[in-house]
Design a protein around this motif. Structure first.
Motif, PDB file in Angstrom:
ATOM      1  N   ASP A 190       5.442   6.223  -8.388  1.00 54.68           N
ATOM      2  CA  ASP A 190       5.323   7.122  -9.413  1.00 54.68           C
ATOM      3  C   ASP A 190       3.561   8.031  -8.971  1.00 54.68           C
ATOM      4  N   THR A 191       2.863   7.745  -7.751  1.00 56.00           N
ATOM      5  CA  THR A 191       2.101   8.543  -7.289  1.00 56.00           C
ATOM      6  C   THR A 191       2.249   9.754  -5.909  1.00 56.00           C
ATOM      7  N   ASN A 192       2.805  10.376  -6.019  1.00 59.52           N
ATOM      8  CA  ASN A 192       2.944  11.375  -5.603  1.00 59.52           C
ATOM      9  C   ASN A 192       2.342  12.837  -5.104  1.00 59.52           C
ATOM     10  N   LEU A 193       1.902  13.684  -4.573  1.00 56.66           N
ATOM     11  CA  LEU A 193       1.536  15.364  -4.249  1.00 56.66           C
ATOM     12  C   LEU A 193       2.979  16.064  -4.109  1.00 56.66           C
TER      13      LEU A 193
ATOM     14  N   GLY B 228       1.014  -0.962   0.932  1.00 55.22           N
ATOM     15  CA  GLY B 228      -0.232  -0.611  -0.220  1.00 55.22           C
ATOM     16  C   GLY B 228       0.479   0.929   0.051  1.00 55.22           C
ATOM     17  N   GLY B 229       1.930   1.285   0.010  1.00 49.20           N
ATOM     18  CA  GLY B 229       2.643   2.607   0.023  1.00 49.20           C
ATOM     19  C   GLY B 229       3.144   3.063  -1.958  1.00 49.20           C
ATOM     20  N   CYS B 230       2.089   3.090  -2.445  1.00 47.34           N
ATOM     21  CA  CYS B 230       2.149   3.797  -3.512  1.00 47.34           C
ATOM     22  C   CYS B 230       0.886   2.976  -4.248  1.00 47.34           C
ATOM     23  N   PRO B 231       0.274   4.115  -3.720  1.00 49.24           N
ATOM     24  CA  PRO B 231      -1.825   3.828  -3.727  1.00 49.24           C
ATOM     25  C   PRO B 231      -1.899   4.232  -5.394  1.00 49.24           C
ATOM     26  N   LYS B 232      -2.563   4.113  -6.163  1.00 49.64           N
ATOM     27  CA  LYS B 232      -3.104   4.417  -7.515  1.00 49.64           C
ATOM     28  C   LYS B 232      -3.917   4.806  -7.860  1.00 49.64           C
ATOM     29  N   THR B 233      -4.760   4.493  -6.714  1.00 46.00           N
ATOM     30  CA  THR B 233      -6.006   5.216  -7.074  1.00 46.00           C
ATOM     31  C   THR B 233      -6.818   5.569  -5.396  1.00 46.00           C
ATOM     32  N   PHE B 234      -7.990   6.480  -5.743  1.00 45.46           N
ATOM     33  CA  PHE B 234      -8.019   6.876  -4.708  1.00 45.46           C
ATOM     34  C   PHE B 234     -10.134   7.003  -4.748  1.00 45.46           C
ATOM     35  N   GLU B 235     -10.729   7.179  -3.475  1.00 39.56           N
ATOM     36  CA  GLU B 235     -11.937   7.090  -3.748  1.00 39.56           C
ATOM     37  C   GLU B 235     -12.604   8.699  -3.828  1.00 39.56           C
ATOM     38  N   ILE B 236     -13.147   9.813  -4.989  1.00 42.72           N
ATOM     39  CA  ILE B 236     -13.042  11.009  -5.582  1.00 42.72           C
ATOM     40  C   ILE B 236     -14.590  11.466  -4.650  1.00 42.72           C
ATOM     41  N   LYS B 237     -15.177  10.453  -4.214  1.00 46.26           N
ATOM     42  CA  LYS B 237     -16.600  10.527  -2.999  1.00 46.26           C
ATOM     43  C   LYS B 237     -16.449  11.114  -1.926  1.00 46.26           C
ATOM     44  N   ASP B 238     -15.367  10.086  -1.259  1.00 47.29           N
ATOM     45  CA  ASP B 238     -14.785  10.156  -0.250  1.00 47.29           C
ATOM     46  C   ASP B 238     -14.493  11.542   0.295  1.00 47.29           C
TER      47      ASP B 238
ATOM     48  N   HIS C 237      -6.713  12.230   1.620  1.00 41.16           N
ATOM     49  CA  HIS C 237      -7.895  10.512   0.528  1.00 41.16           C
ATOM     50  C   HIS C 237      -6.896  10.391  -0.820  1.00 41.16           C
ATOM     51  N   MET C 238      -5.804  11.466  -0.327  1.00 40.88           N
ATOM     52  CA  MET C 238      -4.540   9.897  -2.100  1.00 40.88           C
ATOM     53  C   MET C 238      -4.073   8.735  -1.356  1.00 40.88           C
ATOM     54  N   PHE C 239      -3.446   9.121  -0.189  1.00 38.12           N
ATOM     55  CA  PHE C 239      -2.864   8.405   0.431  1.00 38.12           C
ATOM     56  C   PHE C 239      -3.676   8.670   2.263  1.00 38.12           C
ATOM     57  N   LYS C 240      -4.196   6.583   2.398  1.00 35.36           N
ATOM     58  CA  LYS C 240      -4.720   6.186   3.039  1.00 35.36           C
ATOM     59  C   LYS C 240      -3.973   6.099   4.728  1.00 35.36           C
ATOM     60  N   SER C 241      -2.845   6.452   4.975  1.00 35.73           N
ATOM     61  CA  SER C 241      -1.915   5.905   5.782  1.00 35.73           C
ATOM     62  C   SER C 241      -1.142   7.032   6.554  1.00 35.73           C
ATOM     63  N   ASN C 242      -0.995   7.267   7.646  1.00 36.38           N
ATOM     64  CA  ASN C 242      -0.529   8.369   7.994  1.00 36.38           C
ATOM     65  C   ASN C 242       1.233   8.477   7.332  1.00 36.38           C
ATOM     66  N   LYS C 243       1.622   7.009   7.121  1.00 35.24           N
ATOM     67  CA  LYS C 243       3.274   6.552   6.888  1.00 35.24           C
ATOM     68  C   LYS C 243       2.991   6.786   5.109  1.00 35.24           C
ATOM     69  N   VAL C 244       2.425   6.601   4.993  1.00 35.46           N
ATOM     70  CA  VAL C 244       2.254   6.252   3.378  1.00 35.46           C
ATOM     71  C   VAL C 244       1.875   8.407   2.785  1.00 35.46           C
ATOM     72  N   LYS C 245       1.505   8.924   3.699  1.00 34.98           N
ATOM     73  CA  LYS C 245       1.535  10.245   3.050  1.00 34.98           C
ATOM     74  C   LYS C 245       2.554  10.791   3.426  1.00 34.98           C
ATOM     75  N   GLU C 246       3.601  10.203   5.157  1.00 41.11           N
ATOM     76  CA  GLU C 246       4.629  10.833   4.968  1.00 41.11           C
ATOM     77  C   GLU C 246       5.504  10.638   3.229  1.00 41.11           C
ATOM     78  N   LEU C 247       5.379   9.539   3.438  1.00 44.16           N
ATOM     79  CA  LEU C 247       6.344   9.456   2.003  1.00 44.16           C
ATOM     80  C   LEU C 247       6.459  10.187   0.303  1.00 44.16           C
ATOM     81  N   ARG C 248       4.717  10.742   0.738  1.00 41.85           N
ATOM     82  CA  ARG C 248       4.386  10.107  -0.644  1.00 41.85           C
ATOM     83  C   ARG C 248       3.727  12.292  -1.277  1.00 41.85           C
TER      84      ARG C 248
END
Length: 338
Positions: free
Chosen positions: A169-172, A54-64, A123-134
């Motif tokens: 390849d997924t970053n903000l 889950g460290g490089c997510p490819k999609t997220f839920e726009i409705k959320d 919303h792009m990065f569900k976990s704080n750990k992934v968010k910190e990385l990406r």
């Protein structure tokens, strides 16, 4: 594909251990470390292990995201519509995109530019750990302080962004206060923003520029429309788009005379309207709800009285938007405990 790599690990382990026992090449414990290091390196270099965990997510839920925006992002119907549509379209076309999504958020202090960026990241990065990385926030004021080091800044900026995309390849990427970035620095990113650097695929990343540039022009245009009888809710992006583009290109800052603008790399210029008293009240209520606390009507009115509204003579807009609300609400709650 991942299962195939586990098979590779299993096959190499069997082969290696057979070699060590039959031919006496190396002891089994050392063999375990060697094979483990080889296969782990293969996983990581192949960029397979990160997506698997889950460290490089490819999609997220726009409705959320849209749901959260309706609950806590106030007074910005134009920005909400543009951003939700842009993100949804970007995700829908992801495999056919020719370049990454690039947006420029324009508006005065406290109008919600940083808030919305953080919400997108959440919303792009569900976990704080992934968010910190990406999730990368590059601060214009502190990151590029010296005019004499512009070339060094350019080289490091390009290298850092490229390395981040190579690892996933997924970053903000959010460039905050770009009005403080020296002119010309951001142009170094054009090969990545156009996805022309063949060594990386940047299409799944998102780039957002945040700036106070054009905030005076937005207020001026808003008042013109308001005086002519156009309500806030009836204002459209078309009323502000040309103003934003011209201001970004001509006012001091990272986009002044920029090839990024000349090359039409920015997909959306997003106006953040100045916030009125009703929106500041909504921010107060949202902060109290977030803290699960309560303040009486008199105390809420006292908080509003601290906020400066302008310009003269209408005094329609909060000069600091909702930026001070968190601190003011916290102070009032603390004083009630004394």
């Amino acid at each position: 594909m991942l299962c195939g790599k586990y098979f590779l690990f299993y096959f190499l382990s069997l082969f290696f251990f057979k070699s060590t026992t039959v031919y006496g090449l190396i002891d089994p414990i050392t063999g375990t470390f060697v094979v483990g290091a080889f296969v782990s390196g293969y996983f990581l270099n192949s960029n397979y292990i990160l997506p698997y965990f889950g460290g490089c997510p490819k999609t997220f839920e726009i409705k959320d995201l849209e749901h959260d925006m309706k609950k806590s992002f106030f007074g910005q119907h134009i920005a909400s519509k543009i951003v939700v549509s842009a993100l949804a379209g970007n995700l829908h076309r992801s495999s056919k995109n020719k370049k990454p999504l690039v947006m420029s958020f324009h508006g005065s202090t406290g109008s919600g530019k940083n808030f919305l960026s953080d919400l997108i990241a959440k919303h792009m990065f569900k976990s704080n750990k992934v968010k910190e990385l990406r999730y990368y926030v590059i601060h214009g004021r502190s990151k590029f302080p010296l005019q004499s080091k512009i070339n060094d800044y350019k080289e490091k900026l390009y290298s850092d962004v490229k390395s981040a995309i190579k690892s996933c390849d997924t970053n903000l990427f959010v460039f905050d206060e770009i009005h403080y970035i020296p002119m010309g620095i951001l142009d170094i990113l054009i090969p990545i923003l156009e996805n022309n650097d063949v060594s990386v695929d940047s299409r799944n990343s998102i780039f957002i520029f945040l700036t106070n540039t054009a905030s005076d022009s937005i207020i001026k245009k808003y008042l013109e429309l308001w005086v002519s009888g156009v309500s806030r809710e009836r204002m459209k992006v078309q009323d502000f788009d040309t103003i934003l583009l011209k201001s970004a290109f001509n006012e001091e800052g990272g986009l002044k005379k920029s090839a990024i603008i000349d090359s039409h790399i920015i997909d959306h210029y997003v106006p953040f309207l100045p916030l009125e008293k009703v929106h500041v009240q909504q921010c107060i209520e949202a902060e109290l709800k977030n803290l699960k606390k309560h303040l009486d009507s008199e105390t809420k009115s006292e908080i509003l009285q601290i906020i400066t509204f302008g310009p003269e003579p209408q005094k329609l807009f909060s000069s600091s938007g909702c930026k001070r609300i968190k601190a003011l609400v916290t102070t009032e709650l603390e004083s009630n405990l004394i």
